[in-house]
Design a protein around this motif. Sequence first.
Motif, short mmCIF file in Angstrom:
data_model
loop_
_atom_site.label_atom_id
_atom_site.label_comp_id
_atom_site.label_asym_id
_atom_site.label_seq_id
_atom_site.Cartn_x
_atom_site.Cartn_y
_atom_site.Cartn_z
N HIS A 296 112.28 -36.80 -34.26
CA HIS A 296 111.51 -38.01 -33.99
C HIS A 296 110.06 -37.65 -33.68
CE1 HIS A 296 115.28 -40.43 -32.48
NE2 HIS A 296 115.55 -39.69 -33.52
N ARG B 205 116.66 -35.31 -31.69
CA ARG B 205 115.53 -36.12 -31.22
C ARG B 205 114.18 -35.43 -31.44
NH1 ARG B 205 116.97 -40.19 -27.19
NH2 ARG B 205 118.95 -41.03 -27.94
N VAL C 290 115.31 -48.59 -33.16
CA VAL C 290 113.97 -48.66 -33.74
C VAL C 290 113.55 -50.11 -34.01
CG1 VAL C 290 112.56 -48.06 -35.75
CG2 VAL C 290 113.95 -46.32 -34.64
N LEU D 118 117.62 -43.73 -32.26
CA LEU D 118 117.32 -44.14 -33.63
C LEU D 118 117.82 -45.55 -33.94
CD1 LEU D 118 115.99 -43.25 -36.24
CD2 LEU D 118 118.17 -42.27 -36.95
N ALA E 252 108.47 -40.53 -28.64
CA ALA E 252 109.46 -40.76 -29.69
C ALA E 252 110.86 -40.22 -29.38
CB ALA E 252 108.96 -40.21 -31.02
N PRO E 253 111.01 -39.03 -28.80
CA PRO E 253 112.38 -38.55 -28.59
C PRO E 253 113.16 -39.31 -27.54
CG PRO E 253 110.81 -37.02 -27.62
CD PRO E 253 110.03 -38.03 -28.42
#
Length: 163
Positions: A63, A60, A100, A97, A92-93
């Motif tokens: 990210h 992460r 998204v 994923l 972001a982390p």
Amino acid sequence: MDISAYSALLFLPFALPICVYVAFSDMRDMRIPNQMVVLLFVVFAVVGLFALPLDVYAWRYLHVIVVLVAGIALNASGVMGAGDAKFAAAAAPFIQLGDVQFLVALFTANLLAAFVTHRIGKYTALKNAAPHWESWTNAKFPMGLALGGTLALYLCLGVWFGK
């Protein structure tokens, strides 16, 4: 939605107050304090150790780098503010994923709702509740309202609908 309900539940009580303050601060002062960005990153760094498997946790951090590089480019081109880019990178982390595409749709809907709500407040007597907010007179929109709101909503939805 790929985020686990367990990880969202662990992150939410720590991230939610930060998201609320970021939205408030950006509307009031048209800036996202660096302390809130750092605090959000620290929340991930500490709580993530308990909320995520170690391999997922480690990945992460990628990210953060990807979103920060994109944010710097968007800031350099005048599309977003530096505080917005830093907050997005710190947020972001927290995002799985596989989520998204869902996150983009959530952000789009939240951005539209935040913009409409902010403009209603700006052009009606509602602004009298906070008459000195910088966002009422600034031509730019306080993106922290949408960014903070999106992370908060994502984690809330993860608690209720996550795996």
